[in-house]
Design an enzyme around this catalytic site. Sequence first.
Site, PDB file in Angstrom:
ATOM      1  CG  ASP A 198       5.459   0.688   6.187  1.00 52.92           C
ATOM      2  OD1 ASP A 198       6.368   0.297   6.933  1.00 52.92           O
ATOM      3  OD2 ASP A 198       4.259   0.417   6.369  1.00 52.92           O
ATOM      4  CE1 TYR A 204       1.570  -0.094  13.144  1.00 52.47           C
ATOM      5  CE2 TYR A 204       0.002   1.719  13.198  1.00 52.47           C
ATOM      6  CZ  TYR A 204       1.281   1.248  12.991  1.00 52.47           C
ATOM      7  OH  TYR A 204       2.281   2.132  12.648  1.00 52.47           O
ATOM      8  CD  GLU A 213      -1.275   3.535   3.665  1.00 53.60           C
ATOM      9  OE1 GLU A 213      -2.349   3.105   4.107  1.00 53.60           O
ATOM     10  OE2 GLU A 213      -0.625   2.943   2.782  1.00 53.60           O
ATOM     11  CB  SER A 237      -0.925  -0.102   1.206  1.00 57.71           C
ATOM     12  OG  SER A 237      -1.379   1.098   1.601  1.00 57.71           O
TER      13      SER A 237
HETATM   14  C1  GLA Z   1       3.399  -1.012   9.890  1.00 57.40           C
HETATM   15  C2  GLA Z   1       3.331   0.505   9.812  1.00 57.40           C
HETATM   16  C3  GLA Z   1       4.701   1.129  10.067  1.00 57.40           C
HETATM   17  C4  GLA Z   1       5.323   0.593  11.355  1.00 57.40           C
HETATM   18  C5  GLA Z   1       5.234  -0.933  11.400  1.00 57.40           C
HETATM   19  C6  GLA Z   1       5.674  -1.496  12.732  1.00 57.40           C
HETATM   20  O1  GLA Z   1       4.185  -1.518   8.854  1.00 57.40           O
HETATM   21  O2  GLA Z   1       2.861   0.904   8.549  1.00 57.40           O
HETATM   22  O3  GLA Z   1       4.596   2.529  10.107  1.00 57.40           O
HETATM   23  O4  GLA Z   1       4.711   1.174  12.473  1.00 57.40           O
HETATM   24  O5  GLA Z   1       3.924  -1.410  11.146  1.00 57.40           O
HETATM   25  O6  GLA Z   1       7.026  -1.243  12.943  1.00 57.40           O
END
Ligand code: GLA
Length: 361
Positions: free
Chosen positions: A160, A209, A149, A117
């Site tokens: 990411d 999350y 996002e 994504s």
């Molecule tokens: C996902 C989120 C990132 C980071 C990771 C955990 O990939 O998109 O920003 O927080 O989880 O490290």
Amino acid sequence: METSPAFTHVVRVPGRVNLIGEHTDYQGGLCLPIAIERRTRVHFSASATDATTLRSEQFPGDARVEPHTNLDTYDGPAWGRAIIAVTIALTERGHRFAPITGAIDSTVPLGSGLSSSAALNVALALAMTNAAGAPITGTELALVAQRAEHVSGVPCGIMDQMACVHGRANHALLLDCSDLSVLPIAMPAGVAVIVVHSGLPRALADSAYAERRAAVEDAAARLGVPTLRTAALNHVVDDPYAHHVVSENLRVTQFVEAAGAGDTSRMGMLLDESHASLADDFMVSTPELDVLTDLLRSEGAFGARLTGAGFGGCVIALSDQRAAEGIAQRAAERYRSHTNLQPTPFVTTATDGAMVTETSR
Ligand code: GLA
């Protein structure tokens, strides 16, 4: 689809795996991702109309977004919602962009924790600003993609997008999320990165999350610090979530030192410690991910850990380059018979980040 002569340009954006520094980015922490060889491409030309129209090589249906289309009125394929989110983010951050027409093809598997994504959002933002003659690059491109996002309701950090943008061949990226600085770190020669998708969908990832993120924000507030980056380990002994974040930042620094010294067994040990902390303190592992990392270690990897948000998705391991394929295949085979899940292993090296090129016509 190697070339697409129908379009004037192609954007290529890699996916990513994180070597170490998990669940630290949204607390101003350190992380160490690499951009991988799996990539998303958008072949595009500036649109002759005011609509953006894209098709996907992987999924049926065309996405068509007109200036008045919003997230509530859009009725095309789900992946096309990213076009709207990116245009909102570009507008908010004051960038010029233009509609495009084109085709997307991707080798980053969706929903696997390899940042499909983020790669798509970065690719769209780069394509649409390039079409307006004002391409954005670097950290600003990452911030636009992150904002997209958030517009879509995903409260992610910045790791990411930074990895997709700043990736460097044969280097990991030391990201300091307190000031968004990026330091390329050379990986010791002869070390391979093994990635194995566990075959376990990341079912709980989104809700968990957000919960973890809120919990560590509360922990920082209780300690009276803006982020846990400035907290010391002895301040967080009674809070496992915060303890993970603070200890993980220390492990990133130690890992970078070990990489500089070519100390692969220490690097592996730190991966193992990171996994244990994510499993025991941060509680984002699963029995399957624990088994898979154990198998990779027992087959000869220096160390292994889950990568990304957790709750399924991928694990990574580091190993001697020559042994990597064998370790990956043997661990995957044992995992398959142990869990009845279908793992997908591959070996990757670090690659360069997002780029746009003209296609010869
Ligand atoms: C996902 C989120 C990132 C980071 C990771 C955990 O990939 O998109 O920003 O927080 O989880 O490290």
